[in-house]
Enzyme design. Structure first.
Site, PDB file in Angstrom:
ATOM      1  N   GLY A   1       0.763  -1.366  -0.161  1.00  0.00           N
ATOM      2  CA  GLY A   1       0.086  -0.026  -0.129  1.00  0.00           C
ATOM      3  C   GLY A   1       0.835   1.375  -0.004  1.00  0.00           C
ATOM      4  N   THR A   2       1.741   1.238  -0.833  1.00  0.00           N
ATOM      5  CA  THR A   2       2.916   2.629  -0.888  1.00  0.00           C
ATOM      6  C   THR A   2       1.978   3.610  -1.667  1.00  0.00           C
ATOM      7  OG1 THR A   2       4.266   1.785  -2.512  1.00  0.00           O
ATOM      8  CG2 THR A   2       5.081   1.409  -0.184  1.00  0.00           C
ATOM      9  N   ASN A   3       1.224   3.119  -2.870  1.00  0.00           N
ATOM     10  CA  ASN A   3       0.648   4.178  -3.351  1.00  0.00           C
ATOM     11  C   ASN A   3      -0.492   4.488  -2.851  1.00  0.00           C
ATOM     12  OD1 ASN A   3       1.854   4.618  -6.474  1.00  0.00           O
ATOM     13  ND2 ASN A   3       1.994   2.338  -6.105  1.00  0.00           N
TER      14      ASN A   3
ATOM     15  N   MET B   1      -4.675  -7.111  -6.897  1.00  0.00           N
ATOM     16  CA  MET B   1      -4.319  -8.291  -7.458  1.00  0.00           C
ATOM     17  C   MET B   1      -5.357  -9.076  -8.026  1.00  0.00           C
ATOM     18  SD  MET B   1      -1.102  -7.825  -7.782  1.00  0.00           S
ATOM     19  CE  MET B   1      -0.417  -9.388  -8.168  1.00  0.00           C
TER      20      MET B   1
ATOM     21  N   ILE C   1      -8.626  -9.189 -11.180  1.00  0.00           N
ATOM     22  CA  ILE C   1      -9.213  -8.653 -12.648  1.00  0.00           C
ATOM     23  C   ILE C   1     -10.566  -8.053 -12.124  1.00  0.00           C
ATOM     24  CG2 ILE C   1      -9.726  -8.787 -14.889  1.00  0.00           C
ATOM     25  CD1 ILE C   1      -6.913  -9.515 -14.992  1.00  0.00           C
ATOM     26  N   LEU C   2     -10.946  -7.054 -12.674  1.00  0.00           N
ATOM     27  CA  LEU C   2     -12.320  -6.458 -12.626  1.00  0.00           C
ATOM     28  C   LEU C   2     -13.421  -7.016 -13.412  1.00  0.00           C
ATOM     29  CD1 LEU C   2     -11.654  -2.814 -11.357  1.00  0.00           C
ATOM     30  CD2 LEU C   2     -11.858  -4.793 -10.000  1.00  0.00           C
TER      31      LEU C   2
ATOM     32  N   ASN D   1      -5.841   2.839 -12.738  1.00  0.00           N
ATOM     33  CA  ASN D   1      -4.757   1.987 -12.185  1.00  0.00           C
ATOM     34  C   ASN D   1      -3.490   2.634 -12.438  1.00  0.00           C
ATOM     35  OD1 ASN D   1      -3.829  -0.311 -11.270  1.00  0.00           O
ATOM     36  ND2 ASN D   1      -3.204  -1.018 -13.228  1.00  0.00           N
TER      37      ASN D   1
ATOM     38  N   HIS E   1       0.489   1.247 -13.121  1.00  0.00           N
ATOM     39  CA  HIS E   1       1.156   0.260 -13.412  1.00  0.00           C
ATOM     40  C   HIS E   1       2.803   0.668 -13.658  1.00  0.00           C
ATOM     41  CE1 HIS E   1       1.951  -3.533 -15.749  1.00  0.00           C
ATOM     42  NE2 HIS E   1       2.671  -2.690 -16.674  1.00  0.00           N
TER      43      HIS E   1
END
Ligand code: GRF
Length: 205
Positions: free
Chosen positions: A12-14, A90, A92-93, A107, A109
């Site tokens: 969770g750094t972002n 992690m 896929i939606l 997102n 990436h």
């Protein structure tokens, strides 16, 4: 104030970068809810520390994706989320979730898309021998890392790099880039035309 729902699976750094940017005014937004599909994700502690609601939504054994995503959509809607930010989530939606938040799922990436989509991309960049790597914030569509690009940042790749060193250099840029992208959306500056996202890269005046 734009209500963010941040989806995580790990450290969770972002998420932290978004929490910090909301707290210090770089983002006209608030983290309305953090959802993790992993019970012990480190990012959950970051959310609690920042007093943002943190929800663990673990998939049940054999649970079909649409059913999990319906539960996830309900949590996001309960918290009045207006923009869904994937931050190391992690999963896929499903199309159903994307339809519930049209052009409102983004997102980050750790590669310069369309090069190196998917997982393990920093190692792939080193192995391939590219000289420039970086990160991308993009809208999420039904493909893998294939939606319209909002912002990108580049970093050099050095001879002495391994995947870990390159990942650390990219991650620093991720932490600047993600809040900037959120702020562009909060300010209502972006317009999507086909694959192009306009309004992010204005020439200097
Ligand atoms: C980041 O490298 C991000 O680009 C990718 O997953 C990683 C998440 O890291 N999508 P963190 O959990 O935000 O530290």
């Amino acid at each position: 104030m734009l209500n963010l729902g941040v989806l995580i699976s790990g450290r969770g750094t972002n998420l932290q970068a978004l929490l910090d940017a909301c707290a210090d005014g770089r983002c006209a937004a608030r983290v309305a809810v953090v959802v993790s599909n992993v019970k012990n994700a480190q990012g959950l502690d970051r959310a609690r520390q920042a007093r943002a609601p943190a929800v663990v939504l673990a998939p049940e054994k054999g649970e079909p994706r649409p059913r999990y995503d319906a539960r996830l959509t309900a949590v996001l809607q309960e918290h009045q989320v207006e923009l869904v930010c994937l931050a190391g989530f992690m999963r896929i939606l499903s199309p159903q979730l994307l339809q519930a938040f049209p052009q409102r799922v983004i997102n980050i990436h750790p590669a310069l898309l369309p090069a190196f989509p998917g997982l393990g991309v920093q190692a792939a960049a080193v192995d391939y021998g590219v000289k420039i790597a970086g990160c991308t914030v993009h809208f999420v569509d039904e493909g893998v890392d294939s939606g319209p690009i909002i912002l990108q940042a580049a970093v050099p790749v050095y001879d002495s790099d391994d995947a870990e060193r390159l990942a650390a250099r990219i991650l620093e840029r991720e932490h600047e880039l993600y809040p900037r992208a959120v702020q562009l959306i909060a300010e209502g500056r972006l317009r999507i035309e086909g694959r192009r996202v306009l309004g992010a890269n204005l020439p200097p005046t």
